[in-house]
Design a protein around this motif. Structure first.
Motif, short mmCIF file in Angstrom:
data_model
loop_
_atom_site.label_atom_id
_atom_site.label_comp_id
_atom_site.label_asym_id
_atom_site.label_seq_id
_atom_site.Cartn_x
_atom_site.Cartn_y
_atom_site.Cartn_z
N LEU A 111 -29.36 67.54 96.72
CA LEU A 111 -30.71 67.13 96.37
C LEU A 111 -31.78 68.01 97.02
N PRO A 112 -31.71 68.31 98.33
CA PRO A 112 -32.74 69.20 98.89
C PRO A 112 -32.66 70.62 98.34
N CYS A 114 -36.28 74.17 92.47
CA CYS A 114 -37.25 73.79 91.43
C CYS A 114 -38.67 74.03 91.92
N GLY A 115 -38.92 73.65 93.16
CA GLY A 115 -40.25 73.84 93.73
C GLY A 115 -40.64 75.31 93.81
N THR A 164 -44.06 66.71 92.44
CA THR A 164 -43.65 65.42 91.88
C THR A 164 -42.84 65.61 90.61
N PHE A 165 -43.36 66.41 89.67
CA PHE A 165 -42.65 66.63 88.41
C PHE A 165 -41.28 67.27 88.63
N THR A 166 -41.24 68.31 89.46
CA THR A 166 -39.96 69.01 89.64
C THR A 166 -38.94 68.13 90.36
N ASP A 167 -39.39 67.34 91.33
CA ASP A 167 -38.46 66.45 92.04
C ASP A 167 -37.94 65.36 91.12
N MET A 184 -30.13 65.72 87.36
CA MET A 184 -28.86 65.95 88.03
C MET A 184 -28.09 64.65 88.25
N LEU A 185 -28.79 63.63 88.72
CA LEU A 185 -28.13 62.35 88.98
C LEU A 185 -27.74 61.63 87.69
#
Length: 129
Positions: free
Chosen positions: A30-31, A37-38, A110-113, A120-121
């Motif tokens: 996740l990180p 993405c960020g 926010t959008f990328t996360d 992915m999940l």
């Protein structure tokens, strides 16, 4: 505002708690996913902001910029669409009269996360079922 948007991303991750419990290795990615993405989105964001400041962005239609980022995203992989947000967020904020240099990074993150982690999940959950 940043805290509120961080809770939105946490909510999306929380929706897949059972999948993460089954495949604990997902938590380690996740990180990495958020960082990649960020970074991709911030590069497009910087270029777009650089064009907005002197007014050069008006020379390039929004469709052309988005098409370019979609193509680049497709070449980098089907799951990386962060460049699209890097172009769209500052332009939308500018249209609504907000300062894109001040507010863009919060919305980009926010959008990328939410989309990156959620996708992915979701895929992991689909494969587990």
């Amino acid at each position: 505002m940043n805290l509120i948007t961080a809770f939105a991303a946490a909510f999306v991750v929380g929706m897949f708690e059972s999948t993460i419990a089954q495949i604990v290795a997902l938590a380690a990615f996740l990180p990495v996913l958020a960082g990649q993405c960020g970074n991709t989105g911030c590069q497009a964001l910087a270029i777009t902001l650089r064009g907005i400041t002197p007014g050069q962005i008006k020379d390039h239609p929004l469709r052309r910029l988005l098409r370019k980022e979609i193509l680049l995203g497709a070449l980098n992989g089907a799951c990386i669409g962060s460049g699209i947000f890097g172009v769209a967020v500052p332009l939308v904020l500018q249209r609504f009269g907000a300062d894109p240099a001040t507010a863009s990074s919060i919305f980009l993150t926010t959008f990328t996360d939410i989309i990156g982690m959620g996708l992915m999940l979701f895929l992991a959950t689909s494969l587990v079922l």
